[in-house]
Design a protein around this motif. Structure first.
Motif, short mmCIF file in Angstrom:
data_model
loop_
_atom_site.label_atom_id
_atom_site.label_comp_id
_atom_site.label_asym_id
_atom_site.label_seq_id
_atom_site.Cartn_x
_atom_site.Cartn_y
_atom_site.Cartn_z
N ASN A 92 0.82 -1.21 0.00
CA ASN A 92 0.00 0.00 0.00
C ASN A 92 0.86 1.26 0.00
O ASN A 92 0.53 2.25 -0.66
CB ASN A 92 -0.95 0.02 1.20
N HIS A 93 1.97 1.21 0.72
CA HIS A 93 2.85 2.37 0.79
C HIS A 93 3.54 2.63 -0.55
O HIS A 93 3.80 3.78 -0.90
CB HIS A 93 3.88 2.19 1.90
N SER A 94 3.82 1.57 -1.29
CA SER A 94 4.46 1.76 -2.59
C SER A 94 3.49 2.36 -3.61
O SER A 94 3.90 3.05 -4.53
CB SER A 94 5.03 0.44 -3.11
N VAL A 95 2.19 2.09 -3.43
CA VAL A 95 1.19 2.62 -4.34
C VAL A 95 0.81 4.05 -3.93
O VAL A 95 0.87 4.97 -4.74
CB VAL A 95 -0.07 1.71 -4.37
N THR A 96 0.40 4.20 -2.69
CA THR A 96 0.06 5.52 -2.17
C THR A 96 0.72 5.68 -0.80
O THR A 96 0.80 4.72 -0.04
CB THR A 96 -1.46 5.70 -1.99
N ALA A 97 1.16 6.85 -0.49
CA ALA A 97 1.86 7.10 0.76
C ALA A 97 0.94 6.88 1.96
O ALA A 97 -0.22 7.28 1.94
CB ALA A 97 2.40 8.52 0.79
N LEU A 98 1.49 6.22 2.96
CA LEU A 98 0.74 6.03 4.21
C LEU A 98 0.75 7.33 5.01
O LEU A 98 1.65 8.16 4.86
CB LEU A 98 1.39 4.93 5.05
N GLU A 99 -0.25 7.48 5.87
CA GLU A 99 -0.28 8.64 6.75
C GLU A 99 0.92 8.67 7.66
O GLU A 99 1.54 9.69 7.89
CB GLU A 99 -1.56 8.61 7.61
N ASN A 100 1.25 7.51 8.20
CA ASN A 100 2.38 7.39 9.12
C ASN A 100 3.29 6.25 8.65
O ASN A 100 3.09 5.11 9.03
CB ASN A 100 1.85 7.13 10.54
N PRO A 101 4.31 6.55 7.85
CA PRO A 101 5.19 5.50 7.35
C PRO A 101 6.02 4.82 8.44
O PRO A 101 6.56 3.74 8.22
CB PRO A 101 6.08 6.20 6.33
N MET A 102 6.10 5.44 9.61
CA MET A 102 6.85 4.81 10.72
C MET A 102 6.16 3.54 11.21
O MET A 102 6.76 2.73 11.90
CB MET A 102 7.02 5.79 11.87
N LEU A 103 4.89 3.36 10.87
CA LEU A 103 4.19 2.12 11.25
C LEU A 103 4.84 0.91 10.61
O LEU A 103 4.82 -0.17 11.20
CB LEU A 103 2.72 2.21 10.84
N ILE A 104 5.42 1.09 9.44
CA ILE A 104 6.11 -0.02 8.78
C ILE A 104 7.30 -0.46 9.63
O ILE A 104 7.51 -1.65 9.85
CB ILE A 104 6.56 0.38 7.35
N ASN A 105 8.08 0.50 10.13
CA ASN A 105 9.23 0.17 10.99
C ASN A 105 8.78 -0.49 12.28
O ASN A 105 9.40 -1.45 12.75
CB ASN A 105 10.04 1.42 11.31
N LYS A 106 7.71 0.02 12.87
CA LYS A 106 7.20 -0.56 14.12
C LYS A 106 6.75 -2.00 13.90
O LYS A 106 6.98 -2.87 14.74
CB LYS A 106 6.06 0.28 14.68
N LYS A 107 6.09 -2.24 12.77
CA LYS A 107 5.61 -3.59 12.45
C LYS A 107 6.80 -4.54 12.27
O LYS A 107 6.79 -5.66 12.76
CB LYS A 107 4.75 -3.55 11.19
N ARG A 108 7.84 -4.06 11.58
CA ARG A 108 9.03 -4.89 11.35
C ARG A 108 9.72 -5.22 12.67
O ARG A 108 10.15 -6.36 12.90
CB ARG A 108 9.98 -4.16 10.40
N LYS A 109 9.79 -4.26 13.57
CA LYS A 109 10.42 -4.49 14.88
C LYS A 109 9.59 -5.44 15.74
O LYS A 109 10.14 -6.27 16.48
CB LYS A 109 10.65 -3.17 15.60
N LEU A 110 8.28 -5.36 15.62
CA LEU A 110 7.41 -6.28 16.35
C LEU A 110 7.64 -7.71 15.86
O LEU A 110 7.75 -8.64 16.66
CB LEU A 110 5.94 -5.89 16.18
N ILE A 111 7.74 -7.88 14.55
CA ILE A 111 8.00 -9.20 13.99
C ILE A 111 9.34 -9.73 14.50
O ILE A 111 9.45 -10.91 14.86
CB ILE A 111 7.97 -9.15 12.45
N ALA A 112 10.35 -8.88 14.57
CA ALA A 112 11.66 -9.29 15.08
C ALA A 112 11.57 -9.74 16.54
O ALA A 112 12.18 -10.75 16.92
CB ALA A 112 12.66 -8.15 14.92
N ARG A 113 10.81 -9.00 17.35
CA ARG A 113 10.65 -9.39 18.76
C ARG A 113 9.93 -10.73 18.87
O ARG A 113 10.28 -11.58 19.71
CB ARG A 113 9.88 -8.31 19.53
N LEU A 114 8.92 -10.94 18.04
CA LEU A 114 8.19 -12.21 18.05
C LEU A 114 9.10 -13.36 17.64
O LEU A 114 9.09 -14.44 18.26
CB LEU A 114 6.97 -12.15 17.13
N LEU A 115 9.90 -13.15 16.61
CA LEU A 115 10.82 -14.19 16.16
C LEU A 115 11.88 -14.49 17.21
O LEU A 115 12.27 -15.65 17.39
CB LEU A 115 11.48 -13.78 14.84
N THR A 116 12.34 -13.48 17.91
CA THR A 116 13.31 -13.68 18.97
C THR A 116 12.72 -14.53 20.09
O THR A 116 13.35 -15.47 20.58
CB THR A 116 13.79 -12.33 19.54
N GLN A 117 11.51 -14.21 20.49
CA GLN A 117 10.86 -15.00 21.55
C GLN A 117 10.63 -16.43 21.09
O GLN A 117 10.76 -17.37 21.88
CB GLN A 117 9.55 -14.34 21.97
#
Length: 66
Positions: A31-56
């Motif tokens: 969605n971000h590649s097609v149209t800009a998100l309101e808050n693109p930092m959500l992508i970074n937060k989502k990626r970090k959450l996935i990393a924390r889940l994988l670590t656990q």
């Protein structure tokens, strides 16, 4: 989702949550590649959450091996 909640999840719940979060992450990126998100930092937060889940998940797998 904070670290306390992540630590309380079972292995099956973690795997389900990882799958769900990865799907959301890929949709966000598309969605971000097609149209800009309101808050693109959500992508970074989502990626970090996935990393924390994988670590656990790796921590739980190591505990099962012992």
């Amino acid at each position: 989702m904070d670290n306390k909640e992540i630590r309380n999840l079972s292995m099956k719940d973690l795997m389900d949550k990882i799958r769900e979060e990865k799907n959301d992450y890929y949709k966000m990126k598309m969605n971000h590649s097609v149209t800009a998100l309101e808050n693109p930092m959500l992508i970074n937060k989502k990626r970090k959450l996935i990393a924390r889940l994988l670590t656990q998940l790796s921590v739980l797998k190591k505990e099962d091996l012992k």
